[in-house]
Enzyme design. Structure first.
Site, mmCIF file in Angstrom:
data_model
loop_
_atom_site.group_PDB
_atom_site.id
_atom_site.type_symbol
_atom_site.label_atom_id
_atom_site.label_comp_id
_atom_site.label_asym_id
_atom_site.label_seq_id
_atom_site.Cartn_x
_atom_site.Cartn_y
_atom_site.Cartn_z
ATOM 1 N N ILE A 1 -38.588 1.836 7.312
ATOM 2 C CA ILE A 1 -37.508 1.039 7.172
ATOM 3 C C ILE A 1 -36.900 1.366 5.783
ATOM 4 N N ALA B 1 -42.488 -0.247 -0.386
ATOM 5 C CA ALA B 1 -43.715 0.236 -0.189
ATOM 6 C C ALA B 1 -44.779 -0.556 -0.084
ATOM 7 N N THR C 1 -42.829 -9.791 5.455
ATOM 8 C CA THR C 1 -42.822 -9.871 6.909
ATOM 9 C C THR C 1 -42.898 -11.331 7.429
ATOM 10 N N ASP C 2 -42.623 -11.469 8.597
ATOM 11 C CA ASP C 2 -42.763 -13.001 9.154
ATOM 12 C C ASP C 2 -44.341 -13.179 9.610
ATOM 13 N N GLU C 3 -45.246 -11.971 9.551
ATOM 14 C CA GLU C 3 -46.407 -12.237 9.765
ATOM 15 C C GLU C 3 -47.347 -13.089 9.023
ATOM 16 N N TYR D 1 -53.687 -6.897 6.521
ATOM 17 C CA TYR D 1 -52.399 -6.600 6.158
ATOM 18 C C TYR D 1 -51.469 -7.814 5.686
ATOM 19 N N LYS E 1 -49.645 -9.061 2.372
ATOM 20 C CA LYS E 1 -48.304 -9.316 2.003
ATOM 21 C C LYS E 1 -47.842 -10.630 1.709
ATOM 22 N N ILE F 1 -43.886 0.486 19.599
ATOM 23 C CA ILE F 1 -42.953 1.141 20.540
ATOM 24 C C ILE F 1 -42.664 2.553 20.453
ATOM 25 N N ARG G 1 -45.386 4.511 19.816
ATOM 26 C CA ARG G 1 -46.451 5.044 20.514
ATOM 27 C C ARG G 1 -46.266 5.322 22.106
ATOM 28 N N LYS H 1 -50.346 2.348 26.396
ATOM 29 C CA LYS H 1 -51.452 1.597 26.330
ATOM 30 C C LYS H 1 -51.352 0.258 25.573
ATOM 31 N N LEU H 2 -51.608 -1.101 26.503
ATOM 32 C CA LEU H 2 -51.255 -2.192 26.202
ATOM 33 C C LEU H 2 -52.452 -2.963 25.998
ATOM 34 N N ARG I 1 -56.592 -6.237 19.958
ATOM 35 C CA ARG I 1 -56.832 -6.209 18.763
ATOM 36 C C ARG I 1 -57.611 -7.535 18.263
ATOM 37 N N GLY J 1 -58.247 -10.647 16.313
ATOM 38 C CA GLY J 1 -57.523 -11.798 15.737
ATOM 39 C C GLY J 1 -55.946 -11.536 16.083
HETATM 40 P P1 NAD Z 1 -44.023 2.702 6.596
HETATM 41 O O1 NAD Z 1 -45.660 2.558 6.650
HETATM 42 O O2 NAD Z 1 -43.492 3.219 7.919
HETATM 43 O O3 NAD Z 1 -43.744 3.000 5.231
HETATM 44 C C1 NAD Z 1 -44.385 2.632 3.986
HETATM 45 C C2 NAD Z 1 -43.935 3.773 2.870
HETATM 46 O O4 NAD Z 1 -44.591 3.325 1.796
HETATM 47 C C3 NAD Z 1 -44.268 5.000 3.120
HETATM 48 O O5 NAD Z 1 -43.167 6.157 2.829
HETATM 49 C C4 NAD Z 1 -45.485 5.330 2.313
HETATM 50 O O6 NAD Z 1 -45.846 6.705 1.766
HETATM 51 C C5 NAD Z 1 -45.241 4.405 0.888
HETATM 52 N N1 NAD Z 1 -46.206 4.004 0.333
HETATM 53 C C6 NAD Z 1 -47.350 3.477 0.785
HETATM 54 N N2 NAD Z 1 -48.346 3.181 -0.323
HETATM 55 C C7 NAD Z 1 -47.381 3.387 -1.402
HETATM 56 C C8 NAD Z 1 -47.714 3.510 -2.829
HETATM 57 N N3 NAD Z 1 -49.077 2.992 -3.250
HETATM 58 N N4 NAD Z 1 -46.950 3.627 -3.821
HETATM 59 C C9 NAD Z 1 -45.751 4.415 -3.249
HETATM 60 N N5 NAD Z 1 -45.601 4.391 -1.874
HETATM 61 C C10 NAD Z 1 -46.333 4.005 -1.106
HETATM 62 O O7 NAD Z 1 -43.672 0.856 6.718
HETATM 63 P P2 NAD Z 1 -42.458 0.255 7.348
HETATM 64 O O8 NAD Z 1 -42.609 0.053 8.424
HETATM 65 O O9 NAD Z 1 -41.316 1.085 6.912
HETATM 66 O O10 NAD Z 1 -42.713 -1.243 6.377
HETATM 67 C C11 NAD Z 1 -41.888 -0.952 5.068
HETATM 68 C C12 NAD Z 1 -41.850 -2.350 4.511
HETATM 69 O O11 NAD Z 1 -41.275 -3.498 5.301
HETATM 70 C C13 NAD Z 1 -43.255 -3.034 4.105
HETATM 71 O O12 NAD Z 1 -43.402 -3.711 3.022
HETATM 72 C C14 NAD Z 1 -43.431 -3.922 5.365
HETATM 73 O O13 NAD Z 1 -44.294 -4.932 5.117
HETATM 74 C C15 NAD Z 1 -42.144 -4.527 5.685
HETATM 75 N N6 NAD Z 1 -41.839 -4.757 7.058
HETATM 76 C C16 NAD Z 1 -42.022 -4.246 8.074
HETATM 77 C C17 NAD Z 1 -41.811 -4.532 9.320
HETATM 78 C C18 NAD Z 1 -42.009 -3.645 10.424
HETATM 79 O O14 NAD Z 1 -41.538 -3.985 11.745
HETATM 80 N N7 NAD Z 1 -42.453 -2.485 10.193
HETATM 81 C C19 NAD Z 1 -41.304 -5.763 9.484
HETATM 82 C C20 NAD Z 1 -41.230 -6.760 8.634
HETATM 83 C C21 NAD Z 1 -41.553 -6.167 7.072
HETATM 84 O O1 TDX Z 2 -50.607 0.477 21.121
HETATM 85 C C1 TDX Z 2 -50.443 -0.371 21.005
HETATM 86 N N1 TDX Z 2 -50.245 -1.543 22.154
HETATM 87 C C2 TDX Z 2 -50.005 -2.665 21.968
HETATM 88 O O2 TDX Z 2 -50.119 -3.529 22.763
HETATM 89 C C3 TDX Z 2 -49.811 -0.953 19.876
HETATM 90 C C4 TDX Z 2 -49.797 0.011 18.551
HETATM 91 C C5 TDX Z 2 -49.515 -2.442 19.486
HETATM 92 N N2 TDX Z 2 -49.790 -3.137 20.573
HETATM 93 C C6 TDX Z 2 -49.251 -4.472 20.341
HETATM 94 C C7 TDX Z 2 -49.893 -5.353 19.237
HETATM 95 C C8 TDX Z 2 -48.599 -6.266 18.846
HETATM 96 O O3 TDX Z 2 -48.740 -7.464 19.820
HETATM 97 O O4 TDX Z 2 -47.775 -4.473 20.266
HETATM 98 C C9 TDX Z 2 -47.412 -5.536 19.094
HETATM 99 C C10 TDX Z 2 -46.631 -4.542 18.135
HETATM 100 O O5 TDX Z 2 -47.750 -4.092 17.401
HETATM 101 P P1 TDX Z 2 -47.361 -3.248 16.262
HETATM 102 O O6 TDX Z 2 -46.281 -2.115 16.472
HETATM 103 O O7 TDX Z 2 -48.898 -2.587 15.499
HETATM 104 O O8 TDX Z 2 -46.676 -4.341 15.150
HETATM 105 P P2 TDX Z 2 -47.310 -5.726 14.822
HETATM 106 O O9 TDX Z 2 -48.774 -5.845 14.504
HETATM 107 O O10 TDX Z 2 -46.701 -6.646 15.434
HETATM 108 O O11 TDX Z 2 -46.642 -5.586 13.015
HETATM 109 C C11 TDX Z 2 -45.344 -4.909 12.846
HETATM 110 O O12 TDX Z 2 -44.318 -5.941 12.734
HETATM 111 C C12 TDX Z 2 -44.498 -6.749 11.376
HETATM 112 C C13 TDX Z 2 -45.475 -4.256 11.537
HETATM 113 O O13 TDX Z 2 -46.258 -3.081 11.816
HETATM 114 C C14 TDX Z 2 -45.603 -4.713 10.223
HETATM 115 O O14 TDX Z 2 -45.424 -3.832 9.304
HETATM 116 C C15 TDX Z 2 -44.481 -5.931 10.179
HETATM 117 O O15 TDX Z 2 -45.040 -6.498 9.149
#
Ligand code: NAD
Ligand code: TDX
Length: 342
Positions: free
Chosen positions: A23, A89, A131-133, A158, A162, A199, A201, A213-214, A281, A283
């Site tokens: 992101i 980050a 995050t909404d989590e 996680y 957060k 998604i 994966r 894989k669900l 997973r 929890g």
């Molecule tokens: P990501 O895992 O793809 O990217 C994380 C980045 O942070 C990587 O480039 C990594 O190298 C860097 N990083 C990790 N530890 C670090 C450190 N100690 N110092 C400097 N850089 C470091 O994550 P993402 O999915 O892009 O998420 C980004 C942010 O958005 C996170 O704060 C996450 O909690 C939040 N967020 C993600 C989602 C989602 O659906 N992916 C949803 C809501 C909020």
């Molecule tokens: O192989 C899989 N099969 C599956 O059923 C994986 C990897 C996940 N899942 C399920 C678990 C969740 O219900 O899919 C859903 C989404 O899983 P993730 O992609 O791991 O996301 P989630 O745990 O919902 O968290 C994501 O959204 C909020 C981001 O990874 C977080 O960084 C963000 O804060």
């Protein structure tokens, strides 16, 4: 920097932490396209960081620094030289946090603490990405959605780290006058997302001739938003958000995991039942759902990628065309899942 009204009419220097991640890199590209600001990315390049996601940026507006957000000396110097920090980050994957929580504490808690200490010393505008989590989960049949007033109730290592980082930012606003805003967004999808996430994966499994894989029954609901919409919301909050406020970001994209897997199979020309159920997973949060009325009415933001199926189809095309971006991480990711029965 002017406060009130539209901030950042002039060109400013923005430090984006985690800008080599999914992101964060999207936000950097968004800033390049939509503003004249200059950007420094601070990123440790963990397994989740990828410099290929930042290719093609103009050298006169973009610089990259490899480093840790918990490195106080490095962070202090960088924050001092910028007008605003947008903090992405994090260790971001729930499954990893269940195997080894420690890096989540180091980065999400200590790293955020290190950044806000620097921001308060230098009076720097700070936007915290969350995050909404942090709100825990909702029942499947509950009509409620999360709002900015929902109590914190995180489930995993996680999400608890957060939540801890959000509370640190809130306390620094109240106790030290930190010039901060916070946003809590729902599940993002789009290009450049690591293949460990749900998604990508499943898309890359299908592209490799493997089955999706669900986890468990697949009833769990996530509220999907395109990463481009997340970026436009963050820029809106950075420019016009009220200091000390939290804004929820979401695009009314609730789908259960089974529906998403079936859509991926349909869009790739596979039978809709060509997937495997694997270990659930521990929890596992049941449902997330965001009410983003505050952001929409107060700041006038609206999502532009409202059609999830169209966004998913475009994302599948992107992964089809960018195998060289994701293939290096695929085998190791799948080996880790296999060892967990997932
Ligand atoms: P990501 O895992 O793809 O990217 C994380 C980045 O942070 C990587 O480039 C990594 O190298 C860097 N990083 C990790 N530890 C670090 C450190 N100690 N110092 C400097 N850089 C470091 O994550 P993402 O999915 O892009 O998420 C980004 C942010 O958005 C996170 O704060 C996450 O909690 C939040 N967020 C993600 C989602 C989602 O659906 N992916 C949803 C809501 C909020
Ligand atoms: O192989 C899989 N099969 C599956 O059923 C994986 C990897 C996940 N899942 C399920 C678990 C969740 O219900 O899919 C859903 C989404 O899983 P993730 O992609 O791991 O996301 P989630 O745990 O919902 O968290 C994501 O959204 C909020 C981001 O990874 C977080 O960084 C963000 O804060």
């Amino acid at each position: 920097m002017a406060h009130g009204g539209r901030r950042y009419a002039r060109r400013v220097r923005i430090l984006v932490t985690g800008g080599a991640g999914f992101i964060g890199s999207n936000f950097v590209h968004h800033l390049m396209a939509e503003t004249g600001h200059t950007v420094t990315v601070l990123d440790k390049l963990t397994y989740a960081g990828n410099l290929a996601s930042l290719e093609g940026l103009p050298a006169d507006r973009y610089a990259f620094v490899k480093g840790d957000i918990a490195d106080a000396e490095l962070v202090d110097g960088l924050v001092a030289g910028h007008d605003a920090v947008v903090h992405y980050a994090a260790e971001s994957h729930n499954d990893n946090s269940l195997q080894d929580p420690r890096p989540f504490l180091d980065t999400n808690i200590v790293g955020t603490y290190t950044l806000i200490e620097a921001a308060r010393r230098h009076g720097t505008r700070f936007h915290h990405i969350s995050t909404d989590e942090v709100y825990g989960d909702l029942e499947l049949d509950d009509p409620a959605r999360f709002t900015e007033r929902t109590p914190y109730n995180p489930s995993s290592p996680y999400s608890s780290t957060k939540a801890g980082s959000d509370l640190l930012v809130r306390a620094w606003v109240r106790s030290f006058g930190l010039q901060a805003t916070i946003s809590n967004c729902s599940n993002n999808y789009g290009p450049y997302q690591h293949v460990e996430k749900f998604i990508p994966r499943q898309i890359t499994n299908v592209l490799r001739g493997e089955r999706p894989k669900l986890y468990g029954t697949g009833e769990n609901v996530r509220d999907w938003i395109h990463a481009n919409d997340h970026s436009s919301a963050v820029l809106t909050i950075l420019e016009r958000g009220r200091i000390g406020e939290t804004y929820l970001i979401g695009a009314d994209g609730e789908r259960n995991n089974l529906e998403v897997v079936r859509a991926i199979l349909r869009l790739t020309g596979q039978p809709e039942d060509a997937f495997d159920h694997v270990n659930d997973r521990p929890g596992h949060d049941l449902r997330y759902a965001i009410d983003s009325a505050k952001l929409r009415t107060e700041l006038g933001w609206t999502p532009r990628y409202a059609d999830f199926e169209a966004g998913l189809a475009a994302t599948i095309d992107w992964y089809r065309e960018h195998e060289s971006w994701w293939a290096p991480a695929k085998d190791a990711t799948e080996a880790k899942y296999k060892a967990q029965g997932q």
